[in-house]
Design a protein around this motif. Sequence first.
Motif, PDB file in Angstrom:
ATOM      1  N   MET A  71      14.949 -41.003 -88.180  1.00  0.00           N
ATOM      2  CA  MET A  71      16.021 -40.119 -88.318  1.00  0.00           C
ATOM      3  C   MET A  71      17.102 -40.482 -87.800  1.00  0.00           C
ATOM      4  N   THR A  72      16.734 -40.459 -86.304  1.00  0.00           N
ATOM      5  CA  THR A  72      18.215 -40.680 -85.415  1.00  0.00           C
ATOM      6  C   THR A  72      18.639 -41.419 -85.896  1.00  0.00           C
ATOM      7  N   ALA A  73      18.441 -43.220 -86.755  1.00  0.00           N
ATOM      8  CA  ALA A  73      19.499 -43.870 -86.281  1.00  0.00           C
ATOM      9  C   ALA A  73      20.370 -43.443 -87.872  1.00  0.00           C
ATOM     10  N   LEU A  74      19.656 -42.511 -88.309  1.00  0.00           N
ATOM     11  CA  LEU A  74      20.472 -42.533 -89.817  1.00  0.00           C
ATOM     12  C   LEU A  74      21.212 -40.905 -89.501  1.00  0.00           C
ATOM     13  N   LEU A  75      21.600 -39.968 -89.013  1.00  0.00           N
ATOM     14  CA  LEU A  75      21.788 -39.184 -88.107  1.00  0.00           C
ATOM     15  C   LEU A  75      23.070 -39.242 -87.001  1.00  0.00           C
ATOM     16  N   SER A  76      23.087 -40.355 -86.498  1.00  0.00           N
ATOM     17  CA  SER A  76      23.789 -41.008 -85.368  1.00  0.00           C
ATOM     18  C   SER A  76      24.592 -42.387 -86.058  1.00  0.00           C
ATOM     19  N   ASP A  77      24.818 -42.871 -87.271  1.00  0.00           N
ATOM     20  CA  ASP A  77      25.216 -43.067 -88.475  1.00  0.00           C
ATOM     21  C   ASP A  77      25.083 -45.121 -87.578  1.00  0.00           C
ATOM     22  N   GLY A  78      23.962 -45.148 -87.303  1.00  0.00           N
ATOM     23  CA  GLY A  78      23.480 -46.307 -87.237  1.00  0.00           C
ATOM     24  C   GLY A  78      22.680 -46.799 -87.999  1.00  0.00           C
ATOM     25  N   ALA A  79      22.379 -46.098 -89.379  1.00  0.00           N
ATOM     26  CA  ALA A  79      21.757 -46.344 -90.378  1.00  0.00           C
ATOM     27  C   ALA A  79      22.869 -45.918 -91.879  1.00  0.00           C
ATOM     28  N   ASP A  80      22.773 -46.203 -92.949  1.00  0.00           N
ATOM     29  CA  ASP A  80      23.045 -45.935 -93.915  1.00  0.00           C
ATOM     30  C   ASP A  80      22.092 -44.736 -94.805  1.00  0.00           C
ATOM     31  N   VAL A  81      20.833 -45.549 -94.621  1.00  0.00           N
ATOM     32  CA  VAL A  81      19.768 -44.556 -95.707  1.00  0.00           C
ATOM     33  C   VAL A  81      18.844 -45.237 -95.251  1.00  0.00           C
ATOM     34  N   ALA A  82      18.687 -44.190 -94.853  1.00  0.00           N
ATOM     35  CA  ALA A  82      16.239 -43.877 -94.304  1.00  0.00           C
ATOM     36  C   ALA A  82      15.932 -43.949 -95.326  1.00  0.00           C
ATOM     37  N   VAL A  84      11.487 -43.293 -95.235  1.00  0.00           N
ATOM     38  CA  VAL A  84      10.718 -42.062 -94.925  1.00  0.00           C
ATOM     39  C   VAL A  84      10.435 -41.352 -94.968  1.00  0.00           C
ATOM     40  N   GLY A  85       9.465 -40.079 -94.671  1.00  0.00           N
ATOM     41  CA  GLY A  85       8.742 -39.850 -95.473  1.00  0.00           C
ATOM     42  C   GLY A  85       9.124 -38.496 -95.049  1.00  0.00           C
ATOM     43  N   SER A  86       9.250 -37.577 -96.491  1.00  0.00           N
ATOM     44  CA  SER A  86      10.925 -37.182 -97.441  1.00  0.00           C
ATOM     45  C   SER A  86      10.430 -35.471 -95.995  1.00  0.00           C
ATOM     46  N   GLU A  87       8.935 -35.101 -95.566  1.00  0.00           N
ATOM     47  CA  GLU A  87       8.628 -34.030 -94.511  1.00  0.00           C
ATOM     48  C   GLU A  87       9.991 -34.516 -93.378  1.00  0.00           C
ATOM     49  N   THR A  88      10.272 -35.637 -93.127  1.00  0.00           N
ATOM     50  CA  THR A  88      11.441 -35.566 -91.907  1.00  0.00           C
ATOM     51  C   THR A  88      12.483 -34.692 -92.414  1.00  0.00           C
ATOM     52  N   SER A  89      12.941 -34.765 -93.130  1.00  0.00           N
ATOM     53  CA  SER A  89      14.249 -34.337 -93.992  1.00  0.00           C
ATOM     54  C   SER A  89      14.330 -32.740 -93.785  1.00  0.00           C
ATOM     55  N   ILE A  90      12.658 -32.368 -94.119  1.00  0.00           N
ATOM     56  CA  ILE A  90      12.615 -30.827 -93.823  1.00  0.00           C
ATOM     57  C   ILE A  90      12.223 -30.096 -92.569  1.00  0.00           C
ATOM     58  N   TYR A  91      12.034 -31.248 -91.515  1.00  0.00           N
ATOM     59  CA  TYR A  91      12.525 -31.165 -89.689  1.00  0.00           C
ATOM     60  C   TYR A  91      13.924 -31.199 -89.433  1.00  0.00           C
ATOM     61  N   ASP A  96      18.775 -26.582 -88.071  1.00  0.00           N
ATOM     62  CA  ASP A  96      19.856 -26.135 -88.564  1.00  0.00           C
ATOM     63  C   ASP A  96      21.279 -26.971 -88.629  1.00  0.00           C
ATOM     64  N   SER A  97      20.766 -28.775 -88.927  1.00  0.00           N
ATOM     65  CA  SER A  97      22.054 -29.364 -89.108  1.00  0.00           C
ATOM     66  C   SER A  97      22.894 -29.152 -90.183  1.00  0.00           C
ATOM     67  N   ARG A  98      24.172 -29.068 -89.846  1.00  0.00           N
ATOM     68  CA  ARG A  98      25.419 -29.079 -90.590  1.00  0.00           C
ATOM     69  C   ARG A  98      25.332 -30.155 -91.169  1.00  0.00           C
ATOM     70  N   ASP A  99      24.934 -31.619 -90.868  1.00  0.00           N
ATOM     71  CA  ASP A  99      24.808 -32.660 -92.235  1.00  0.00           C
ATOM     72  C   ASP A  99      23.904 -32.922 -91.838  1.00  0.00           C
ATOM     73  N   LYS A 222      22.410 -39.307 -95.181  1.00  0.00           N
ATOM     74  CA  LYS A 222      23.647 -37.886 -95.436  1.00  0.00           C
ATOM     75  C   LYS A 222      24.006 -37.514 -96.144  1.00  0.00           C
ATOM     76  N   GLN A 223      24.319 -35.324 -96.416  1.00  0.00           N
ATOM     77  CA  GLN A 223      25.514 -35.469 -97.658  1.00  0.00           C
ATOM     78  C   GLN A 223      26.875 -35.659 -97.512  1.00  0.00           C
ATOM     79  N   SER A 224      26.765 -36.067 -96.285  1.00  0.00           N
ATOM     80  CA  SER A 224      28.620 -36.247 -96.081  1.00  0.00           C
ATOM     81  C   SER A 224      28.842 -37.772 -96.505  1.00  0.00           C
ATOM     82  N   PHE A 225      27.858 -39.242 -96.437  1.00  0.00           N
ATOM     83  CA  PHE A 225      28.008 -40.299 -96.878  1.00  0.00           C
ATOM     84  C   PHE A 225      28.002 -40.108 -98.304  1.00  0.00           C
ATOM     85  N   ILE A 226      26.888 -39.055 -99.088  1.00  0.00           N
ATOM     86  CA  ILE A 226      27.294 -39.122-100.494  1.00  0.00           C
ATOM     87  C   ILE A 226      28.488 -38.938-100.606  1.00  0.00           C
TER      88      ILE A 226
END
Length: 330
Positions: A71-82, A84-91, A96-99, A222-226
């Motif tokens: 998730m760190t890779a995804l949120l920091s733009d180190g990856a475009d797509v992750a 991973v378990g969908s529970e991580t999106s809930i965390y 209150d992540s904006r993106d 991320k929503q911004s990537f979509i």
Amino acid sequence: MKKFKFFTVISCVFLIFLSACNSNEQSSIKIAEVTRSLFYAPQYVAIEKGFFGDEGLDVELTTTWGGDKTMTALLSDGADVALVGSETSIYVYAQDSRDYAINFAQLTQTDGTFLVSKEPQPDFKWEDLKGSTFLGQRKGGMPQMVGEFVLKNHNIDPHADLNLLQNVDFANIPGAFVSGDADYVQLFEPTASTFEKEGSGHIVASFGEESGHVPYTVFMTKQSFIDKNEEEVMKFTKAIYKAQQWVQEHSAEEIAKVIQPYFEDTELDMLAASIDRYKDQGSFATDPILDEEEWNNLKDIMGEAGELPAGDLSYDDLVNTKFAEDVIED
């Protein structure tokens, strides 16, 4: 006048040529997978069979070894797509992540772990676990939460009825089981089957069969990537759907041959046996749609484990099925 018309025709031809060239250009997509696992066989099939390439996508796959790192890779733009378990999106959403991360294509639809005992137990019953030493998975991850969910469904309190060990890193769990005093362990394939072949352990039950359908491993971005790359997300989903259909239509042996480059240390027959086990219990999703019933099952599992954050964790906010639905219709 004739010269002007001549150059106009030439210009049009040149523009058409450029357009054709541009249409063959590949878009680069960086994927971060949470671990290297044959549980993700359809992803490797999509790469090896050229399904991504057919859609004009050049994918770069990196194994990030852990949900937090993925998730760190995804949120920091180190990856475009992750992956991973969908529970991580809930965390992430609960912080209150904006993106935040959006689940857009499901890959696996059951838990992928098996209960392995150190000694043979041909007449195993879940109540046999009581009073035993159980080497579990990382707290807050899907394997651990599903494990607890299944144990409680069999009237076993994992924290009161077991000597539960959760202090071993994911990558070191197999070795710790072989060298330690644990009576039981929760393992993925092909490790579970390898242990059985070597006599180091014995598969006595499947957590995937016990827990039902759940969005266990999902492609998210991320929503911004979509917003900026809808066409690429659509193509990505289409490639995954092609791979899911290919896996459904081919034998475990054929699948094993395709994905063997990702598991060079595992014998082909062991790969095939492990894939066959996953196919038999319906672990590989047959399409990329993450439905609401699965999402609610996930929330129930997280809630039972005490890991579900407070607040509105809406399916509509965190899951986008538009791409999956469109590729299936096409």
